[in-house]
Design a protein around this motif. Structure first.
Motif, PDB file in Angstrom:
ATOM      1  N   LEU A 219       0.854  -1.184   0.000  1.00 27.78           N
ATOM      2  CA  LEU A 219       0.000   0.000   0.000  1.00 27.78           C
ATOM      3  C   LEU A 219       0.890   1.233   0.000  1.00 27.78           C
ATOM      4  CD1 LEU A 219      -2.785   1.432   0.313  1.00 27.78           C
ATOM      5  CD2 LEU A 219      -2.447   1.254   2.802  1.00 27.78           C
ATOM      6  N   LEU A 220       0.682   2.105  -0.979  1.00 24.27           N
ATOM      7  CA  LEU A 220       1.382   3.386  -1.044  1.00 24.27           C
ATOM      8  C   LEU A 220       0.393   4.440  -0.562  1.00 24.27           C
ATOM      9  CD1 LEU A 220       2.988   2.841  -4.555  1.00 24.27           C
ATOM     10  CD2 LEU A 220       4.016   2.389  -2.329  1.00 24.27           C
ATOM     11  N   LEU A 221       0.538   4.841   0.703  1.00 24.17           N
ATOM     12  CA  LEU A 221      -0.442   5.687   1.388  1.00 24.17           C
ATOM     13  C   LEU A 221       0.095   7.105   1.479  1.00 24.17           C
ATOM     14  CD1 LEU A 221      -3.091   5.943   2.941  1.00 24.17           C
ATOM     15  CD2 LEU A 221      -1.926   5.013   4.952  1.00 24.17           C
ATOM     16  N   HIS A 222      -0.667   8.068   0.938  1.00 26.48           N
ATOM     17  CA  HIS A 222      -0.095   9.394   0.738  1.00 26.48           C
ATOM     18  C   HIS A 222      -1.141  10.484   0.916  1.00 26.48           C
ATOM     19  CE1 HIS A 222       3.988  10.262  -0.782  1.00 26.48           C
ATOM     20  NE2 HIS A 222       3.507  11.468  -1.037  1.00 26.48           N
ATOM     21  N   GLY A 223      -0.683  11.658   1.335  1.00 30.06           N
ATOM     22  CA  GLY A 223      -1.523  12.844   1.342  1.00 30.06           C
ATOM     23  C   GLY A 223      -1.390  13.579   0.021  1.00 30.06           C
ATOM     24  N   ARG A 224      -2.500  14.049  -0.513  1.00 30.32           N
ATOM     25  CA  ARG A 224      -2.456  14.712  -1.817  1.00 30.32           C
ATOM     26  C   ARG A 224      -1.598  15.977  -1.774  1.00 30.32           C
ATOM     27  NH1 ARG A 224      -5.327  13.578  -5.998  1.00 30.32           N
ATOM     28  NH2 ARG A 224      -6.908  12.473  -4.774  1.00 30.32           N
ATOM     29  N   GLN A 225      -1.569  16.662  -0.619  1.00 32.44           N
ATOM     30  CA  GLN A 225      -0.813  17.915  -0.495  1.00 32.44           C
ATOM     31  C   GLN A 225       0.549  17.712   0.181  1.00 32.44           C
ATOM     32  OE1 GLN A 225      -4.189  17.753   0.353  1.00 32.44           O
ATOM     33  NE2 GLN A 225      -4.957  18.827  -1.450  1.00 32.44           N
ATOM     34  N   ASP A 226       1.112  16.515   0.074  1.00 30.96           N
ATOM     35  CA  ASP A 226       2.440  16.238   0.641  1.00 30.96           C
ATOM     36  C   ASP A 226       3.472  17.147  -0.008  1.00 30.96           C
ATOM     37  OD1 ASP A 226       5.014  15.037   1.246  1.00 30.96           O
ATOM     38  OD2 ASP A 226       3.921  13.233   1.832  1.00 30.96           O
ATOM     39  N   MET A 227       4.233  17.877   0.814  1.00 30.97           N
ATOM     40  CA  MET A 227       5.243  18.813   0.313  1.00 30.97           C
ATOM     41  C   MET A 227       6.661  18.264   0.434  1.00 30.97           C
ATOM     42  SD  MET A 227       3.731  22.462   1.659  1.00 30.97           S
ATOM     43  CE  MET A 227       2.116  23.027   1.087  1.00 30.97           C
ATOM     44  N   VAL A 228       6.787  17.006   0.795  1.00 30.12           N
ATOM     45  CA  VAL A 228       8.101  16.362   0.889  1.00 30.12           C
ATOM     46  C   VAL A 228       8.282  15.372  -0.261  1.00 30.12           C
ATOM     47  CG1 VAL A 228       9.643  14.964   2.320  1.00 30.12           C
ATOM     48  CG2 VAL A 228       8.104  16.643   3.396  1.00 30.12           C
ATOM     49  N   PHE A 229       7.327  14.472  -0.420  1.00 30.06           N
ATOM     50  CA  PHE A 229       7.329  13.503  -1.511  1.00 30.06           C
ATOM     51  C   PHE A 229       6.050  13.697  -2.329  1.00 30.06           C
ATOM     52  CE2 PHE A 229       9.751  11.288   1.892  1.00 30.06           C
ATOM     53  CZ  PHE A 229      10.965  11.190   1.237  1.00 30.06           C
ATOM     54  N   PRO A 230       6.162  13.959  -3.625  1.00 29.69           N
ATOM     55  CA  PRO A 230       4.961  14.225  -4.429  1.00 29.69           C
ATOM     56  C   PRO A 230       4.000  13.045  -4.456  1.00 29.69           C
ATOM     57  CG  PRO A 230       6.974  14.816  -5.630  1.00 29.69           C
ATOM     58  CD  PRO A 230       7.397  14.048  -4.411  1.00 29.69           C
ATOM     59  N   ALA A 231       2.723  13.336  -4.276  1.00 29.80           N
ATOM     60  CA  ALA A 231       1.713  12.281  -4.289  1.00 29.80           C
ATOM     61  C   ALA A 231       1.675  11.555  -5.627  1.00 29.80           C
ATOM     62  CB  ALA A 231       0.346  12.873  -3.958  1.00 29.80           C
ATOM     63  N   GLU A 232       1.957  12.266  -6.701  1.00 27.44           N
ATOM     64  CA  GLU A 232       1.885  11.651  -8.029  1.00 27.44           C
ATOM     65  C   GLU A 232       2.876  10.505  -8.165  1.00 27.44           C
ATOM     66  OE1 GLU A 232       0.494  10.629 -11.578  1.00 27.44           O
ATOM     67  OE2 GLU A 232      -0.411  12.076 -10.181  1.00 27.44           O
ATOM     68  N   LEU A 233       3.992  10.553  -7.425  1.00 29.34           N
ATOM     69  CA  LEU A 233       4.957   9.464  -7.502  1.00 29.34           C
ATOM     70  C   LEU A 233       4.388   8.168  -6.935  1.00 29.34           C
ATOM     71  CD1 LEU A 233       8.410  11.078  -6.626  1.00 29.34           C
ATOM     72  CD2 LEU A 233       7.388  10.632  -8.862  1.00 29.34           C
ATOM     73  N   ALA A 234       3.467   8.281  -5.971  1.00 30.51           N
ATOM     74  CA  ALA A 234       2.828   7.069  -5.447  1.00 30.51           C
ATOM     75  C   ALA A 234       1.989   6.411  -6.533  1.00 30.51           C
ATOM     76  CB  ALA A 234       1.968   7.410  -4.237  1.00 30.51           C
ATOM     77  N   ARG A 235       1.274   7.213  -7.294  1.00 41.12           N
ATOM     78  CA  ARG A 235       0.481   6.663  -8.399  1.00 41.12           C
ATOM     79  C   ARG A 235       1.388   6.022  -9.456  1.00 41.12           C
ATOM     80  NH1 ARG A 235      -4.733   8.057  -8.014  1.00 41.12           N
ATOM     81  NH2 ARG A 235      -5.324  10.036  -7.025  1.00 41.12           N
ATOM     82  N   GLU A 236       2.476   6.702  -9.784  1.00 37.63           N
ATOM     83  CA  GLU A 236       3.387   6.168 -10.792  1.00 37.63           C
ATOM     84  C   GLU A 236       4.005   4.852 -10.323  1.00 37.63           C
ATOM     85  OE1 GLU A 236       6.295   8.994 -12.074  1.00 37.63           O
ATOM     86  OE2 GLU A 236       4.812  10.598 -12.322  1.00 37.63           O
ATOM     87  N   ALA A 237       4.384   4.792  -9.049  1.00 37.53           N
ATOM     88  CA  ALA A 237       4.983   3.565  -8.525  1.00 37.53           C
ATOM     89  C   ALA A 237       3.980   2.420  -8.531  1.00 37.53           C
ATOM     90  CB  ALA A 237       5.507   3.803  -7.111  1.00 37.53           C
ATOM     91  N   ALA A 238       2.728   2.715  -8.153  1.00 44.17           N
ATOM     92  CA  ALA A 238       1.702   1.669  -8.137  1.00 44.17           C
ATOM     93  C   ALA A 238       1.478   1.102  -9.537  1.00 44.17           C
ATOM     94  CB  ALA A 238       0.397   2.218  -7.574  1.00 44.17           C
ATOM     95  N   ALA A 239       1.611   1.952 -10.548  1.00 45.89           N
ATOM     96  CA  ALA A 239       1.432   1.493 -11.926  1.00 45.89           C
ATOM     97  C   ALA A 239       2.561   0.563 -12.359  1.00 45.89           C
ATOM     98  CB  ALA A 239       1.344   2.684 -12.870  1.00 45.89           C
ATOM     99  N   ARG A 240       3.709   0.665 -11.673  1.00 47.73           N
ATOM    100  CA  ARG A 240       4.871  -0.138 -12.045  1.00 47.73           C
ATOM    101  C   ARG A 240       5.011  -1.391 -11.193  1.00 47.73           C
ATOM    102  NH1 ARG A 240       9.908   3.933 -12.798  1.00 47.73           N
ATOM    103  NH2 ARG A 240      10.954   1.915 -12.787  1.00 47.73           N
ATOM    104  N   ILE A 241       4.266  -1.466 -10.095  1.00 45.44           N
ATOM    105  CA  ILE A 241       4.357  -2.618  -9.188  1.00 45.44           C
ATOM    106  C   ILE A 241       2.998  -3.325  -9.195  1.00 45.44           C
ATOM    107  CG2 ILE A 241       4.846  -3.372  -6.834  1.00 45.44           C
ATOM    108  CD1 ILE A 241       6.386  -0.744  -6.441  1.00 45.44           C
ATOM    109  N   PRO A 242       2.875  -4.466  -9.834  1.00 45.91           N
ATOM    110  CA  PRO A 242       1.566  -5.117  -9.985  1.00 45.91           C
ATOM    111  C   PRO A 242       0.837  -5.391  -8.672  1.00 45.91           C
ATOM    112  CG  PRO A 242       3.173  -6.125 -11.448  1.00 45.91           C
ATOM    113  CD  PRO A 242       3.937  -5.191 -10.559  1.00 45.91           C
ATOM    114  N   THR A 243       1.575  -5.620  -7.594  1.00 43.05           N
ATOM    115  CA  THR A 243       0.939  -5.952  -6.315  1.00 43.05           C
ATOM    116  C   THR A 243       0.786  -4.736  -5.404  1.00 43.05           C
ATOM    117  OG1 THR A 243       3.117  -6.587  -5.453  1.00 43.05           O
ATOM    118  CG2 THR A 243       1.702  -8.347  -6.333  1.00 43.05           C
TER     119      THR A 243
END
Length: 273
Positions: A219-243
């Motif tokens: 589970l890549l659990l993130h706040g949309r307004q995260d100012m340290v790690f961009p939330a969009e990277l969680a979506r990109e990572a999930a697209a690359r990791i099937p599980t």
């Protein structure tokens, strides 16, 4: 490197359902992650260790002893003291990077993985371009880090308080977050090697590809307004990791568990079920 005996806070629960929680900072302690996770007590045995040199765990080690791999070695030794069964692992921020290293080093010890307010992918230099509010909210913390009169735990503590408006998105959650910070035992053991440029990167190389090969439910659990790690990277990572699955919480910053404790815990509980 020889493991260090860690201070561990525990919540009772069935031994076969253990959740290891790895805090960030790293010169913080575990206490800011107690809530809402302690609501899992009884359902899950929860362990909140302080990393080496952090909180109530031993410090005063040589500068070369503060590395991501050494911290993971301590955590694996802790798991070894519990038996041979797999556990669930939740890593928050810097702890999320360590959680990835732990899973890659000993995948047989991990049942499910939660990477919270962290990243699996490198953060591009222009990731936050065009977001002026981020610069405004982070300005006070930047001034603290640049203050030559501050050092040691006083510096890490001052930076944490100054960074509160950047780490918590909702103004209504700020008072409660500052109360948590007041309970943290800040240290500065990791600060020395960081400033000296000798602290190795914590994000594993090719982390997304290597985690995909493991097949761990993640589970890549993130706040949309995260100012340290961009939330969009969680979506990109999930697209690359099937599980893997990304859960992005609205109206939540880096401390998404403070901004949105109910939805945050619901996501964790569902993933661990």
């Amino acid at each position: 490197m020889r493991p260090v005996e860690l201070h561990v806070t525990r919540a009772a629960g069935p031994a076969e359902r253990t959740l290891l929680v790895i805090h960030g900072g790293p010169d913080w302690d575990h206490s800011y992650l107690l809530d809402p996770l302690r609501e899992l007590a009884g359902e899950v045995r929860v362990l909140w260790p302080d990393l080496r040199g952090c909180g109530r765990s031993p410090g005063g080690l040589p500068p070369g002893a503060y590395t991501p791999d050494a911290a993971v070695g301590d955590l694996l030794a802790l798991l070894g003291s519990l038996g041979d069964g797999p556990v669930d692992v939740l890593g928050f921020s810097y702890g999320g990077l360590l959680a990835q290293r732990l899973a890659l080093a000993a995948p047989e010890r991990v049942r499910r993985l939660v990477i919270a307010s962290s990243t699996v992918l490198p953060v591009p230099g222009d990731a936050f371009d065009g977001w002026p509010e981020r610069a405004e909210r982070r300005a006070a913390e930047a001034r603290v880090w640049a203050d030559p009169t501050l050092d040691g735990p006083e510096l890490t503590r001052s930076a944490a308080f100054a960074g509160a408006p950047a780490n918590v998105w909702r103004a209504a959650a700020l008072a409660e977050y500052r109360a948590r910070l007041a309970r943290v035992r800040f240290t500065a053991e990791w600060l020395g090697p960081f400033r000296a440029g000798t602290l190795p990167p914590a994000l594993p190389e090719r982390a997304a590809d290597r985690l995909a090969a493991l097949g761990l439910p993640t589970l890549l659990l993130h706040g949309r307004q995260d100012m340290v790690f961009p939330a969009e990277l969680a979506r990109e990572a999930a697209a690359r990791i099937p599980t893997a699955r990304a859960a992005i919480l609205d109206e939540a910053g880096h401390m998404a568990h403070v901004d949105q404790p109910g939805p945050w815990l619901t996501a964790v509980r569902a993933h661990l079920a």
